[in-house]
Design a protein around this motif. Structure first.
Motif, PDB file in Angstrom:
ATOM      1  N   ALA A 219     -37.064 -16.077 -12.043  1.00  0.00           N
ATOM      2  CA  ALA A 219     -37.855 -15.440 -10.983  1.00  0.00           C
ATOM      3  C   ALA A 219     -37.413 -13.992 -10.777  1.00  0.00           C
ATOM      4  O   ALA A 219     -38.249 -13.096 -10.580  1.00  0.00           O
ATOM      5  N   THR A 220     -36.108 -13.751 -10.853  1.00  0.00           N
ATOM      6  CA  THR A 220     -35.596 -12.394 -10.701  1.00  0.00           C
ATOM      7  C   THR A 220     -36.070 -11.511 -11.841  1.00  0.00           C
ATOM      8  O   THR A 220     -36.513 -10.374 -11.626  1.00  0.00           O
TER       9      THR A 220
ATOM     10  N   ALA B 197     -38.744 -11.978 -13.621  1.00  0.00           N
ATOM     11  CA  ALA B 197     -40.190 -11.773 -13.438  1.00  0.00           C
ATOM     12  C   ALA B 197     -40.452 -10.645 -12.451  1.00  0.00           C
ATOM     13  O   ALA B 197     -41.312  -9.786 -12.688  1.00  0.00           O
ATOM     14  N   ARG B 198     -39.721 -10.601 -11.336  1.00  0.00           N
ATOM     15  CA  ARG B 198     -39.904  -9.534 -10.339  1.00  0.00           C
ATOM     16  C   ARG B 198     -39.515  -8.185 -10.923  1.00  0.00           C
ATOM     17  O   ARG B 198     -40.143  -7.173 -10.661  1.00  0.00           O
ATOM     18  N   PHE B 199     -38.447  -8.189 -11.724  1.00  0.00           N
ATOM     19  CA  PHE B 199     -37.999  -6.953 -12.359  1.00  0.00           C
ATOM     20  C   PHE B 199     -39.086  -6.418 -13.296  1.00  0.00           C
ATOM     21  O   PHE B 199     -39.417  -5.228 -13.262  1.00  0.00           O
TER      22      PHE B 199
ATOM     23  N   GLU C 116     -42.298  -7.107 -13.241  1.00  0.00           N
ATOM     24  CA  GLU C 116     -43.481  -6.718 -12.467  1.00  0.00           C
ATOM     25  C   GLU C 116     -43.358  -5.302 -11.908  1.00  0.00           C
ATOM     26  O   GLU C 116     -44.352  -4.615 -11.739  1.00  0.00           O
ATOM     27  N   ALA C 117     -42.152  -4.878 -11.627  1.00  0.00           N
ATOM     28  CA  ALA C 117     -41.936  -3.549 -11.048  1.00  0.00           C
ATOM     29  C   ALA C 117     -41.916  -2.440 -12.102  1.00  0.00           C
ATOM     30  O   ALA C 117     -41.877  -1.263 -11.757  1.00  0.00           O
TER      31      ALA C 117
END
Length: 123
Positions: free
Chosen positions: A92-93, A95-97, A99-100
């Motif tokens: 999840a981390t 994925a967020r990275f 996405e940014a």
């Protein structure tokens, strides 16, 4: 991998930007801080970075020149690795990275991942 303190980061930035070994006076001149830290303070912190293994030193007359033992990219990659290790959910981390990221960065990441897979795949 500890995060640098404010003056440690400024000293490392000066050394990384120079791309060559610097004397303490040269580091101080490159800091461009107001107020300017004392020479002895910069010397002390530079020696601390040397003892921590971030800087190497070589004798130059009566003084020393300091050079980074690791690149800025290696330092940041280490911080990123620690951040992912501290994450409860690494996927999840990550994925967020991702996405940014800006589009060009995502494309570069895709290319680098492809190269890593090729290196790991037996020929």
């Amino acid at each position: 991998m500890p995060q640098f303190g404010e003056l440690e980061a400024a000293i490392m930035d000066a050394v990384w930007q120079a791309g060559k070994p610097l004397r303490v006076r040269e580091i101080l001149d490159r800091l461009g801080r107001d107020p300017e830290p004392a020479y002895n303070t910069v010397h002390t912190v530079t020696e601390i970075l040397f003892r921590k293994g971030w800087l190497a030193k070589e004798k130059d007359g009566r003084a020393y020149r300091y050079n980074a033992t690791k690149s800025r990219e290696e330092y940041v990659a280490g911080l990123m690795g620690e951040a992912f290790a501290a994450a409860g959910d690494r996927s999840a981390t990550l994925a967020r990275f991702v996405e940014a990221m800006r589009p060009g960065e995502a494309e570069e990441l895709h290319r680098l991942l492809g190269e890593a897979v090729q290196r790991e795949t037996p020929q």
